[in-house]
Design a protein around this motif. Structure first.
Motif, PDB file in Angstrom:
ATOM      1  N   UNK A   3      -6.079  -4.606  -7.689  1.00  0.00           N
ATOM      2  CA  UNK A   3      -5.597  -3.226  -7.600  1.00  0.00           C
ATOM      3  C   UNK A   3      -6.794  -2.360  -7.210  1.00  0.00           C
ATOM      4  N   UNK A   4      -6.720  -1.733  -6.041  1.00  0.00           N
ATOM      5  CA  UNK A   4      -7.832  -0.942  -5.528  1.00  0.00           C
ATOM      6  C   UNK A   4      -7.369   0.450  -5.133  1.00  0.00           C
ATOM      7  N   UNK A   5      -8.292   1.406  -5.273  1.00  0.00           N
ATOM      8  CA  UNK A   5      -8.007   2.802  -4.954  1.00  0.00           C
ATOM      9  C   UNK A   5      -9.023   3.295  -3.926  1.00  0.00           C
ATOM     10  N   UNK A   6      -8.530   4.062  -2.945  1.00  0.00           N
ATOM     11  CA  UNK A   6      -9.397   4.589  -1.893  1.00  0.00           C
ATOM     12  C   UNK A   6      -9.176   6.083  -1.719  1.00  0.00           C
ATOM     13  N   UNK A   7     -10.268   6.765  -1.409  1.00  0.00           N
ATOM     14  CA  UNK A   7     -10.229   8.180  -1.059  1.00  0.00           C
ATOM     15  C   UNK A   7      -9.839   8.262   0.411  1.00  0.00           C
ATOM     16  N   UNK A   8      -8.612   8.675   0.700  1.00  0.00           N
ATOM     17  CA  UNK A   8      -8.138   8.712   2.069  1.00  0.00           C
ATOM     18  C   UNK A   8      -8.700   9.906   2.840  1.00  0.00           C
ATOM     19  N   UNK A   9      -9.415  10.797   2.153  1.00  0.00           N
ATOM     20  CA  UNK A   9     -10.039  11.929   2.820  1.00  0.00           C
ATOM     21  C   UNK A   9     -11.245  11.484   3.630  1.00  0.00           C
ATOM     22  N   UNK A  10     -12.042  10.568   3.075  1.00  0.00           N
ATOM     23  CA  UNK A  10     -13.221  10.106   3.803  1.00  0.00           C
ATOM     24  C   UNK A  10     -13.275   8.585   3.957  1.00  0.00           C
ATOM     25  N   UNK A  43      -6.133  12.970  -0.835  1.00  0.00           N
ATOM     26  CA  UNK A  43      -5.093  11.956  -0.789  1.00  0.00           C
ATOM     27  C   UNK A  43      -5.696  10.645  -1.273  1.00  0.00           C
ATOM     28  N   UNK A  44      -4.936   9.900  -2.070  1.00  0.00           N
ATOM     29  CA  UNK A  44      -5.411   8.649  -2.664  1.00  0.00           C
ATOM     30  C   UNK A  44      -4.537   7.498  -2.176  1.00  0.00           C
ATOM     31  N   UNK A  45      -5.178   6.425  -1.721  1.00  0.00           N
ATOM     32  CA  UNK A  45      -4.458   5.225  -1.323  1.00  0.00           C
ATOM     33  C   UNK A  45      -4.537   4.179  -2.411  1.00  0.00           C
ATOM     34  N   UNK A  46      -3.392   3.581  -2.740  1.00  0.00           N
ATOM     35  CA  UNK A  46      -3.332   2.517  -3.748  1.00  0.00           C
ATOM     36  C   UNK A  46      -2.975   1.221  -3.033  1.00  0.00           C
ATOM     37  N   UNK A  47      -3.830   0.213  -3.172  1.00  0.00           N
ATOM     38  CA  UNK A  47      -3.641  -1.078  -2.530  1.00  0.00           C
ATOM     39  C   UNK A  47      -3.458  -2.145  -3.599  1.00  0.00           C
ATOM     40  N   UNK A  48      -2.398  -2.940  -3.465  1.00  0.00           N
ATOM     41  CA  UNK A  48      -2.082  -3.960  -4.458  1.00  0.00           C
ATOM     42  C   UNK A  48      -1.897  -5.309  -3.777  1.00  0.00           C
ATOM     43  N   UNK A  49      -2.640  -6.287  -4.250  1.00  0.00           N
ATOM     44  CA  UNK A  49      -2.463  -7.677  -3.841  1.00  0.00           C
ATOM     45  C   UNK A  49      -2.003  -8.425  -5.086  1.00  0.00           C
ATOM     46  N   UNK A  53       0.849  -1.194   0.000  1.00  0.00           N
ATOM     47  CA  UNK A  53       0.000   0.000   0.000  1.00  0.00           C
ATOM     48  C   UNK A  53       0.880   1.238   0.000  1.00  0.00           C
ATOM     49  N   UNK A  54       0.467   2.267  -0.727  1.00  0.00           N
ATOM     50  CA  UNK A  54       1.104   3.579  -0.603  1.00  0.00           C
ATOM     51  C   UNK A  54       0.040   4.646  -0.790  1.00  0.00           C
ATOM     52  N   UNK A  55       0.370   5.823  -0.348  1.00  0.00           N
ATOM     53  CA  UNK A  55      -0.599   6.916  -0.350  1.00  0.00           C
ATOM     54  C   UNK A  55       0.017   8.134  -1.019  1.00  0.00           C
ATOM     55  N   UNK A  56      -0.767   8.799  -1.842  1.00  0.00           N
ATOM     56  CA  UNK A  56      -0.281   9.967  -2.589  1.00  0.00           C
ATOM     57  C   UNK A  56      -1.180  11.167  -2.286  1.00  0.00           C
ATOM     58  N   UNK A  57      -0.556  12.235  -1.851  1.00  0.00           N
ATOM     59  CA  UNK A  57      -1.289  13.479  -1.618  1.00  0.00           C
ATOM     60  C   UNK A  57      -1.486  14.196  -2.955  1.00  0.00           C
ATOM     61  N   UNK A  58      -2.746  14.370  -3.341  1.00  0.00           N
ATOM     62  CA  UNK A  58      -3.046  15.052  -4.597  1.00  0.00           C
ATOM     63  C   UNK A  58      -3.500  16.491  -4.355  1.00  0.00           C
ATOM     64  N   UNK A  59      -4.015  16.788  -3.162  1.00  0.00           N
ATOM     65  CA  UNK A  59      -4.425  18.142  -2.812  1.00  0.00           C
ATOM     66  C   UNK A  59      -5.349  18.750  -3.848  1.00  0.00           C
ATOM     67  N   UNK A  60      -4.990  19.925  -4.322  1.00  0.00           N
ATOM     68  CA  UNK A  60      -5.789  20.610  -5.345  1.00  0.00           C
ATOM     69  C   UNK A  60      -5.216  20.432  -6.747  1.00  0.00           C
ATOM     70  N   UNK A  61      -4.301  19.482  -6.912  1.00  0.00           N
ATOM     71  CA  UNK A  61      -3.767  19.187  -8.239  1.00  0.00           C
ATOM     72  C   UNK A  61      -4.925  18.822  -9.164  1.00  0.00           C
ATOM     73  N   UNK A  62      -5.002  19.495 -10.314  1.00  0.00           N
ATOM     74  CA  UNK A  62      -6.228  19.425 -11.120  1.00  0.00           C
ATOM     75  C   UNK A  62      -6.234  18.316 -12.163  1.00  0.00           C
ATOM     76  N   UNK A  63      -5.058  17.783 -12.530  1.00  0.00           N
ATOM     77  CA  UNK A  63      -5.026  16.726 -13.556  1.00  0.00           C
ATOM     78  C   UNK A  63      -3.899  15.762 -13.238  1.00  0.00           C
ATOM     79  N   UNK A  64      -4.234  14.493 -13.057  1.00  0.00           N
ATOM     80  CA  UNK A  64      -3.226  13.493 -12.709  1.00  0.00           C
ATOM     81  C   UNK A  64      -3.719  12.092 -13.053  1.00  0.00           C
ATOM     82  N   UNK A  65      -2.755  11.178 -13.148  1.00  0.00           N
ATOM     83  CA  UNK A  65      -3.013   9.745 -13.208  1.00  0.00           C
ATOM     84  C   UNK A  65      -2.215   9.099 -12.085  1.00  0.00           C
ATOM     85  N   UNK A  66      -2.804   8.089 -11.429  1.00  0.00           N
ATOM     86  CA  UNK A  66      -2.113   7.340 -10.383  1.00  0.00           C
ATOM     87  C   UNK A  66      -2.449   5.870 -10.529  1.00  0.00           C
ATOM     88  N   UNK A  67      -1.471   5.016 -10.242  1.00  0.00           N
ATOM     89  CA  UNK A  67      -1.745   3.590 -10.271  1.00  0.00           C
ATOM     90  C   UNK A  67      -0.483   2.771 -10.327  1.00  0.00           C
TER      91      UNK A  67
END
Length: 216
Positions: free
Chosen positions: A171-178, A159-165, A97-111
């Motif tokens: 491969x799952x993505x979570x909103x770490x804000x809520x 902030x987005x959490x990426x979980x990999x098994x 698992x890792x977590x990426x702070x995206x804040x107000x960044x308006x355009x991104x890809x994560x995975x």
């Protein structure tokens, strides 16, 4: 340490996982769900893979766009068409698992992506081409399936959490804000090496920052 963590944590059920409170996630080196361990990996960015438009912080935990291309040596490892950079981590097994702070960044890809993906020429980011990622672009969130899947989020993630098994092909993505689930790709059968993937779109995008895993 395990006893203390067990006494102090608040367990939250999300899609079959038992997670700690957000504070515990950021301060614990591993997580447990149904017995197996999920390691919160210490992650930095791989400068050798970075597109010339991307600049990395000194400690390698943040990527930002700079308008003027850097004069960097050509390499088979470097992205030349997509403005991407990979994480300095080779994943071949286990759960992480890792977590990426995206804040107000308006355009991104994560995975994640395969280590042997094409890094030059025209590339379509999809599982068929070795990419499992989500995207924010012009206010809309997408899963980069084929075709792409429009996502509806209840709350904007800071902030987005990426979980990999790896073995389960999950491969799952979570909103770490809520704490909400964003998207899980259909199960895959992974082979070879997988790498964390980060992409910015333009100078207006803003930075992406890897959340540091603190030692206990």
């Amino acid at each position: 340490m395990e006893k203390t963590m067990r006494e102090n944590r608040k367990e939250v059920k999300i899609k079959g996982f038992l997670f700690f409170s957000f504070a515990a996630w950021r301060n614990a080196p591993l997580y447990k769900y149904d017995g197996p361990l999920v390691f919160a990996v210490k992650l930095t960015l791989d400068a050798a893979s970075a597109h010339p438009s991307l600049v990395l912080s000194e400690k390698g935990r943040q990527v930002a766009w700079q308008e003027k291309h850097q004069d960097l040596p050509s390499s088979t490892q470097r992205f030349e068409s997509l403005p991407c950079v990979l994480g300095q981590l080779n994943i071949t097994s286990g759960r992480c698992y890792w977590e990426v702070e995206v804040g107000n960044t308006c355009s991104w890809d994560l995975g994640i992506c395969k280590d042997n993906i094409t890094r030059k020429g025209r590339i379509t980011m999809s599982p068929q081409n070795g990419f499992w990622a989500i995207r924010l672009y012009e206010g809309d969130y997408w899963a980069l399936t084929s075709p792409e899947t429009l996502l509806t989020l209840g709350k904007k993630p800071l902030s987005v959490g990426i979980f990999l098994d790896f073995e389960a092909g999950d491969v799952s993505f979570y909103n770490m804000t809520d704490g909400s689930h964003i998207f899980t790709f259909p199960q895959n059968k992974f082979h070879g090496v997988l790498r964390p993937l980060f992409r910015l779109w333009s100078s207006d995008s803003g930075p992406l920052t890897i959340v540091q895993v603190e030692e206990n």
